[in-house]
Design an enzyme around this catalytic site. Sequence first.
Site, PDB file in Angstrom:
ATOM      1  N   GLY A  40      -2.403  -1.797   8.211  1.00  0.00           N
ATOM      2  CA  GLY A  40      -1.064  -1.151   7.516  1.00  0.00           C
ATOM      3  C   GLY A  40      -1.350  -0.006   6.485  1.00  0.00           C
ATOM      4  O   GLY A  40      -0.656   0.338   5.438  1.00  0.00           O
ATOM      5  N   GLN A  41      -2.502   0.643   7.054  1.00  0.00           N
ATOM      6  CA  GLN A  41      -2.825   1.817   6.009  1.00  0.00           C
ATOM      7  C   GLN A  41      -1.683   2.946   6.184  1.00  0.00           C
ATOM      8  O   GLN A  41      -1.316   3.433   7.164  1.00  0.00           O
ATOM      9  CB  GLN A  41      -4.177   2.624   6.739  1.00  0.00           C
TER      10      GLN A  41
ATOM     11  N   HIS B  33      -8.747   0.192  -2.919  1.00  0.00           N
ATOM     12  CA  HIS B  33      -7.841  -0.613  -3.868  1.00  0.00           C
ATOM     13  C   HIS B  33      -8.727  -1.613  -4.731  1.00  0.00           C
ATOM     14  O   HIS B  33      -9.646  -2.177  -4.176  1.00  0.00           O
ATOM     15  CB  HIS B  33      -6.632  -1.482  -3.062  1.00  0.00           C
TER      16      HIS B  33
ATOM     17  N   ASP C 291      -2.102   2.548  -9.009  1.00  0.00           N
ATOM     18  CA  ASP C 291      -1.283   2.443  -7.948  1.00  0.00           C
ATOM     19  C   ASP C 291       0.369   2.619  -8.125  1.00  0.00           C
ATOM     20  O   ASP C 291       0.437   2.013  -9.209  1.00  0.00           O
ATOM     21  CB  ASP C 291      -1.637   1.332  -7.069  1.00  0.00           C
ATOM     22  N   ILE C 292       1.000   3.348  -7.671  1.00  0.00           N
ATOM     23  CA  ILE C 292       2.445   3.624  -8.147  1.00  0.00           C
ATOM     24  C   ILE C 292       3.440   2.342  -7.854  1.00  0.00           C
ATOM     25  O   ILE C 292       4.260   2.137  -8.873  1.00  0.00           O
ATOM     26  CB  ILE C 292       2.948   4.927  -7.437  1.00  0.00           C
TER      27      ILE C 292
ATOM     28  N   ASN D 210      -8.140  -0.384   3.434  1.00  0.00           N
ATOM     29  CA  ASN D 210      -7.170  -0.534   4.595  1.00  0.00           C
ATOM     30  C   ASN D 210      -7.714   0.611   5.574  1.00  0.00           C
ATOM     31  O   ASN D 210      -7.815   1.627   5.394  1.00  0.00           O
ATOM     32  CB  ASN D 210      -5.630  -0.582   4.324  1.00  0.00           C
TER      33      ASN D 210
ATOM     34  N   HIS E 270      -9.157   5.272   0.711  1.00  0.00           N
ATOM     35  CA  HIS E 270      -9.300   4.799  -0.584  1.00  0.00           C
ATOM     36  C   HIS E 270      -9.516   3.433  -0.889  1.00  0.00           C
ATOM     37  O   HIS E 270      -9.451   2.485   0.114  1.00  0.00           O
ATOM     38  CB  HIS E 270      -7.735   4.969  -1.241  1.00  0.00           C
TER      39      HIS E 270
HETATM   40  P1  5GP Z   1      -2.548   1.879   1.963  1.00  0.00           P
HETATM   41  O1  5GP Z   1      -1.380   1.123   2.499  1.00  0.00           O
HETATM   42  O2  5GP Z   1      -2.671   3.302   2.730  1.00  0.00           O
HETATM   43  O3  5GP Z   1      -3.975   0.984   1.987  1.00  0.00           O
HETATM   44  O4  5GP Z   1      -2.332   1.968   0.464  1.00  0.00           O
HETATM   45  C1  5GP Z   1      -1.619   3.251  -0.201  1.00  0.00           C
HETATM   46  C2  5GP Z   1      -1.309   3.039  -1.568  1.00  0.00           C
HETATM   47  O5  5GP Z   1      -1.193   4.242  -2.073  1.00  0.00           O
HETATM   48  C3  5GP Z   1      -0.459   2.177  -1.770  1.00  0.00           C
HETATM   49  O6  5GP Z   1      -0.608   0.831  -2.546  1.00  0.00           O
HETATM   50  C4  5GP Z   1       1.056   2.938  -2.344  1.00  0.00           C
HETATM   51  O7  5GP Z   1       1.804   2.013  -3.602  1.00  0.00           O
HETATM   52  C5  5GP Z   1      -0.055   4.087  -3.133  1.00  0.00           C
HETATM   53  N1  5GP Z   1       0.650   5.131  -3.174  1.00  0.00           N
HETATM   54  C6  5GP Z   1       1.349   5.940  -2.331  1.00  0.00           C
HETATM   55  N2  5GP Z   1       1.894   7.208  -2.916  1.00  0.00           N
HETATM   56  C7  5GP Z   1       1.385   7.274  -3.897  1.00  0.00           C
HETATM   57  C8  5GP Z   1       1.474   8.005  -5.108  1.00  0.00           C
HETATM   58  O8  5GP Z   1       2.331   9.212  -4.894  1.00  0.00           O
HETATM   59  N3  5GP Z   1       1.103   7.958  -6.381  1.00  0.00           N
HETATM   60  C9  5GP Z   1       0.170   6.764  -6.489  1.00  0.00           C
HETATM   61  N4  5GP Z   1      -0.363   6.580  -7.752  1.00  0.00           N
HETATM   62  N5  5GP Z   1       0.269   5.661  -5.667  1.00  0.00           N
HETATM   63  C10 5GP Z   1       0.729   5.983  -4.248  1.00  0.00           C
END
Ligand code: 5GP
Length: 112
Positions: free
Chosen positions: A94-95, A103, A32-33, A88, A101
Amino acid sequence: MLNNDCVFCKIIRGEIPSSKVYEDDVMLVFKDIEPKAKVHLLAVPKDHFKLLSEADDGRAAALSHMLSVIPSVAAENGCAGGYRLIINQGDDAGQTVFHLHIHILGGEQLPW
Ligand code: 5GP
Ligand code: ZN
């Protein structure tokens, strides 16, 4: 099927760089970034869909495969002491990326 406007589809296609830790025909795991724990990986299917409710038999098989692979990927990437999986689903959760995906959080005693 991948989506041209999706950041995770772009990562799968190699159009956006990522730190990959595992890949096969069905899934990709990358860092994760913005890590929320010492180890924070994202496992994604190589098929663009947002919600578990959209999973037909083929997608369910892909998710089952992902769950079977995650334990060894987690253990090999700093989560030998345990880890937490989070999926999520939708706005209230908060998706922010609308490509399903998982986590993978660990590498330390998680605070909650
Ligand atoms: P969500 O909130 O949708 O469950 O999680 C999305 C996740 O994707 C977040 O933890 C966010 O940091 C990660 N993320 C978003 N854009 C990128 C990206 O370009 N590269 C990587 N490695 N992670 C990303
Ligand atoms: Zn996608």
